[in-house]
Design an enzyme around this catalytic site. Structure first.
Site, PDB file in Angstrom:
ATOM      1  CD  GLU A 138      25.481  -1.009 -18.208  1.00  0.00           C
ATOM      2  OE1 GLU A 138      25.535   0.375 -18.682  1.00  0.00           O
ATOM      3  OE2 GLU A 138      25.313  -1.229 -17.070  1.00  0.00           O
ATOM      4  CG  PHE A 195      16.989  -1.008  -6.847  1.00  0.00           C
ATOM      5  CD1 PHE A 195      16.725   0.390  -6.845  1.00  0.00           C
ATOM      6  CD2 PHE A 195      18.403  -1.518  -6.761  1.00  0.00           C
ATOM      7  CE1 PHE A 195      18.003   1.151  -7.589  1.00  0.00           C
ATOM      8  CE2 PHE A 195      19.454  -1.132  -7.084  1.00  0.00           C
ATOM      9  CZ  PHE A 195      19.420   0.438  -7.427  1.00  0.00           C
ATOM     10  CD  GLN A 196      20.082  -1.167 -10.532  1.00  0.00           C
ATOM     11  OE1 GLN A 196      20.954  -2.360 -10.246  1.00  0.00           O
ATOM     12  NE2 GLN A 196      20.811  -0.358 -10.710  1.00  0.00           N
ATOM     13  CE  LYS A 229      21.997 -10.847  -6.132  1.00  0.00           C
ATOM     14  NZ  LYS A 229      22.274  -9.451  -5.266  1.00  0.00           N
ATOM     15  CG  MET A 277      24.110  12.366 -43.367  1.00  0.00           C
ATOM     16  SD  MET A 277      24.484  12.583 -45.323  1.00  0.00           S
ATOM     17  CE  MET A 277      25.477  11.056 -45.250  1.00  0.00           C
TER      18      MET A 277
END
Lengths: 560, 166
Positions: free
Chosen positions: A49, A111-112, A161, A473
């Site tokens: 993502e 969940f999630q 959802k 760097m």
């Protein structure tokens, strides 16, 4: 018209002329993805993502249109956080749509489930958790409006959802009126008149311009002002392309890795005309010693930037393009002997102390040489995306950006792993253009999985890995400020990048000698698909000049 | 220096987090915050007290104005305004000392609003200094618990802080 939440999102994207979505599906966006499938909406599947968010960002920076990213709830949403923060720091218009667990489950640690509106509160211009399907069209309209007006930035919409499947009345508003959000575009006439007077009187004027010029499309006005009044110009990294690099009065970047001419001009100037900049610490160095002799005009669309880091004498809140236009209207070209002398001085600094390096035969391959060869062989016409670190600084120093929106780099947040996905986004916006990604061997590995995306859609980005086998760097700072104690900056164990590219089905090439560089770059540019070139460069080359942190910008290491 | 800001916000969920989050993220310290309704439906008023120099306050106000849910921000510090805070104090009150407490409460124009065999709750409204003075006096009896609203403020006269027709 009755539509489901998912259908509303798609109808809105069509109404906003969105061409492409960057995203990654998951449980809480299944209904939305089903609609994307049914509509055949163009969608680029990233492999993480974060990659999708950076790709949407790169698309937005290259095209000037808002980028759209979709991710699922929980980990999908938290994975785009770095992408959102990157866009926020560089004022890039981005619409992030995340799935959320179904409304009745919110707050139950389902969940999630993650509180993504809470998490992104400080890194979005605004965000919304949709609770009522009938509000969705207004939220979508408002989101695009807020993201793409005023000082642009990311906006997140968290869509549960159940609402994606729920029907509601759809009417897409044509305009939006937010009483508490009214960006000021026209500059105050009295302030602009003051600025014009100051410019007429100035003996040593200097333009210091940045991302605001690119964002508002003020590059032509900026160049016109510089030419008409003989004012030399310096551009911050996000402002590069604001005037052509090859323009006579362009001095290069200011700040930590800026040029001697730019930093010295800031130090000597009696009038600093700051346009669409925010006096970032990487530009100003020690604030108390920044532009010590100058009166400052500050033009910016965000009133909160005025006086945030430095006090200014002539603030002008407004859109850079409109303000510069109005300023130009009030000025006439003048022959000023004072200005001539100043310009001559500045140009003398520019020619006597340019950026420099040397590529001797038999030496290690120099990273600067690689960038210059790319510049030469693409005739400066490529869109360049970079990761973050030494290679980024060399890329912006030696790939001489001539046009706005052709340099795509994470300036404010400094996000490693930004380059490849951003290059993919830029290439999606401009399929016919040459897109080069300059990456470090460290940065590249932060999002190298996006090679699969490039191969999947045959997105022909050319990835030049400036491979010095270090987090370069950080190593440079360790060398200069930490007694050369290289704590965990060696990248032993990196993969064979040529084999890695080939494993993904991309073309892999390798260059270790200066004399092989041009031929290999030419070959890569002719390959129609994605190519990775592993440039094995001098491991201990430093980015110079360098202003040590916390010191004045005229105290440069390697400035001479 | 202590500054009092009146912030009108859209009455939406999360708006308090947005405002208080902005203060903490930018390193400004909230001393005191009070939130309540206004005469306008859907609009809440936050009164925030901060300790900051004038330049910092200017930056706070600008940053607050960038929040989409913030309708208006006013700095009331230098305006003629009345400030009040309400405090509830639960003090130990053995039967033998009740009249003493009652007398003291009268002096401060405080009200006794609850009584139990060994304690009482006193309600007092006023400026911060007055409340502080009262608390000092009550310490002698033993303060068991206090609850305080935080400071709220309105401009004197007919002028209003926030024109509702925004």
């Amino acid at each position: 018209m009755r539509l489901t939440g998912a259908q509303m999102v798609l109808a809105c994207l069509e109404a906003e002329n969105v061409e492409v979505i960057f995203g990654f599906p998951g449980g809480a966006v299944l209904t939305l993805y089903d609609e994307i499938y049914k509509k055949g909406f163009k969608h680029i599947l990233a492999r993480h993502e974060q990659g999708a968010a950076h790709a949407a960002d790169g698309y937005a920076r290259a095209s000037g249109k808002p980028g759209v990213v979709i991710a699922t709830s929980g980990p999908g949403a938290t994975n785009i956080v770095t992408g959102i923060a990157t866009a926020y720091m560089d004022s890039v218009p981005l619409i992030a749509i995340t799935g959320q667990v179904a409304t009745p489950l919110i707050g139950s640690d389902a969940f999630q489930e993650a509180d993504i509106t809470g998490i992104t509160l400080p890194i979005t211009k605004n965000n919304y958790l949709v609770k009522d399907i009938n509000e969705l069209p207004f939220i979508l309209k408002e989101a695009f409006h807020v993201a793409n007006t005023g000082r642009k930035g990311p906006v997140l919409i968290d869509l549960p959802k159940d609402l994606q499947a729920q029907e509601g009345e759809f009417y897409y508003p044509e305009t939006v009126e937010i009483s508490s959000y009214k960006p000021v575009y026209e500059g105050h006439a009295g302030q602009i008149a003051k600025a014009a007077d100051a410019i007429k009187k100035a003996r040593r004027p200097l333009l210091y311009a940045g991302g605001g010029v690119i964002s508002s499309g003020a590059h032509e006005e900026l160049l016109q002002l510089s030419k008409m009044m003989s004012i030399p110009a310096t551009l911050t990294m996000n402002g590069l392309g604001g005037v052509p690099y090859d323009y006579e009065y362009f001095l290069g970047m200011p700040g930590m890795h800026g040029t001697y001419a730019a930093n010295n001009a800031i130090n000597e100037s009696d009038l600093l005309i700051a346009v669409g900049v925010r006096f970032d610490d990487r530009v100003t160095g020690k604030l108390e010693d920044f532009a010590p002799r100058a009166e400052i005009i500050h033009i910016d669309i965000d009133p909160a930037e005025i006086g945030k880091n430095i006090s200014v004498q002539i603030p002008i809140v407004g859109d850079c393009k409109l303000v510069l236009k109005e300023l130009l209207r009030r000025l006439q070209p003048v022959e000023k002997t004072n200005a001539k002398k100043w310009c001559a001085n500045v140009l003398e600094w520019k020619t006597s102390k340019p950026l420099h390096y040397s590529q001797e035969p038999g030496d290690y391959l120099k990273p600067q040489f690689v960038i210059e060869e790319f510049y030469r062989l693409t005739e400066g016409n490529a869109i360049v995306a970079t990761d973050v670190g030494q290679h980024q600084m060399w890329a912006v120093q030696y790939y001489r950006s001539q046009k706005p929106r052709t340099l795509i780099s994470s300036g404010g947040l400094g996000t490693m792993g930004f380059g490849l996905p951003a290059a993919i986004g830029a290439q999606v916006a401009f399929p016919e253009k040459q897109v080069i990604c300059f990456a470090g061997d460290g940065s590249f590995q932060m999002n190298s999985q996006e090679l699969a995306t490039a191969v999947h859609y045959n997105i022909p980005v050319k990835i030049a890995i400036i491979n010095n086998k270090y987090l370069g760097m950080v190593r440079q700072w360790q060398e200069l400020f930490y007694g050369s104690r290289y704590a965990h900056t060696s990248l032993d164990g990196s993969p064979d990048f040529v084999k890695l590219a080939e494993a993904y089905g991309a073309k892999g090439l390798r260059v270790a000698k200066a004399e092989e560089t041009a031929a290999t770059i030419k070959k890569a540019l002719e390959i129609p698909g994605p190519v990775v070139i592993d440039f094995q460069v001098d491991p201990e080359e430093n980015v110079l000049p360098m202003v040590p942190p916390g010191t004045s910008i005229v105290e440069m290491i390697g400035g001479e | 220096m202590e500054r009092i800001l009146a912030i009108l916000v859209k009455d939406r969920s999360g708006v308090l987090t947005r405002v208080s989050g902005l203060f903490s993220r930018r390193g400004y310290n909230i001393q005191n915050i009070a939130v309540g309704r206004t005469v306008e439906p859907g609009v809440s008023r936050m009164t925030v007290t901060v300790d900051a120099d004038p330049l910092t306050v200017e930056q706070i106000v600008k940053q607050l104005n960038k929040l989409i849910d913030v309708l208006k921000v006013s700095d009331l510090t230098d305006e003629p305004a009345v400030e009040r805070e309400l405090i509830l104090v639960k003090v130990k009150a053995e039967p033998g000392r009740r009249s003493e407490i009652q007398q003291m409460a009268d002096t401060f124009r405080a009200k006794i609003i609850d009584l139990s065999p060994d304690s009482m709750i006193i309600e007092l409204t006023g400026s911060e200094q007055k409340l502080q003075a009262f608390l000092t006096m009550m310490q002698e009896f033993g303060i068991k618990e206090i609850a305080c609203t935080g400071k709220i403020s309105l401009l004197r006269g007919s002028k209003v802080t926030c024109d509702m027709k925004i």
